[in-house]
Design a protein around this motif. Sequence first.
Motif, PDB file in Angstrom:
ATOM      1  N   MET A 147       0.848  -1.181   0.000  1.00 10.47           N
ATOM      2  CA  MET A 147       0.000   0.000   0.000  1.00 10.47           C
ATOM      3  C   MET A 147       0.891   1.241   0.000  1.00 10.47           C
ATOM      4  O   MET A 147       1.774   1.381   0.832  1.00 10.47           O
ATOM      5  N   GLY A 148       0.661   2.150  -0.938  1.00 12.98           N
ATOM      6  CA  GLY A 148       1.473   3.354  -1.082  1.00 12.98           C
ATOM      7  C   GLY A 148       1.079   4.439  -0.101  1.00 12.98           C
ATOM      8  O   GLY A 148       0.071   4.362   0.602  1.00 12.98           O
ATOM      9  N   ILE A 149       1.895   5.436  -0.076  1.00 13.05           N
ATOM     10  CA  ILE A 149       1.652   6.576   0.805  1.00 13.05           C
ATOM     11  C   ILE A 149       0.527   7.442   0.211  1.00 13.05           C
ATOM     12  O   ILE A 149       0.470   7.654  -0.993  1.00 13.05           O
ATOM     13  N   THR A 150      -0.353   7.910   1.057  1.00  6.10           N
ATOM     14  CA  THR A 150      -1.467   8.743   0.583  1.00  6.10           C
ATOM     15  C   THR A 150      -1.010  10.188   0.424  1.00  6.10           C
ATOM     16  O   THR A 150       0.032  10.587   0.956  1.00  6.10           O
ATOM     17  N   ASP A 151      -1.800  10.962  -0.303  1.00  8.94           N
ATOM     18  CA  ASP A 151      -1.507  12.391  -0.463  1.00  8.94           C
ATOM     19  C   ASP A 151      -1.469  13.084   0.896  1.00  8.94           C
ATOM     20  O   ASP A 151      -0.594  13.914   1.148  1.00  8.94           O
TER      21      ASP A 151
END
Length: 147
Positions: free
Chosen positions: A1-5
């Motif tokens: 899971m990537g980093i969110t804005d």
Amino acid sequence: MGITDAERVLQIVGDLDRLLIEVRDPALDEAGIGREQWQILRMLADGEGHAMGEVSDMFGLPGATATRLVDSLAQRMLVYRRHDELDRRRVLIYLAEPGRTMLDHVQSSMLGRADALLAGIDPGERAELVRLLGRAVSTSDQPAHQE
């Protein structure tokens, strides 16, 4: 899971806070004033005179703390108090000429450091950065949207 804005924004704001300290604190240390005192001087720079309650409210300070900060600025003759001409019970605080001189010097010192930080950024990108940061600040000043 990537980093969110939102997570990335928080990281960037943290880094910006560090940069702000690097720009602001040396100038304040040189002038011998603290962050809150500098903010008060900036507020008073409009020349309109402000009541102690406005100072407290603007910076979220308890009344006693605001009074202590203004007292220390008054002792250094950076600000002065005068009764409100429309309501003699009310006392207004004004920026004195030595306070304006100090504020100008502090601001100039900060601008020099800020310009050095921005030196590697294209002028068009700087304008976009200013626009986006201004938008973020103005958006944060508005009440949260409720559905």
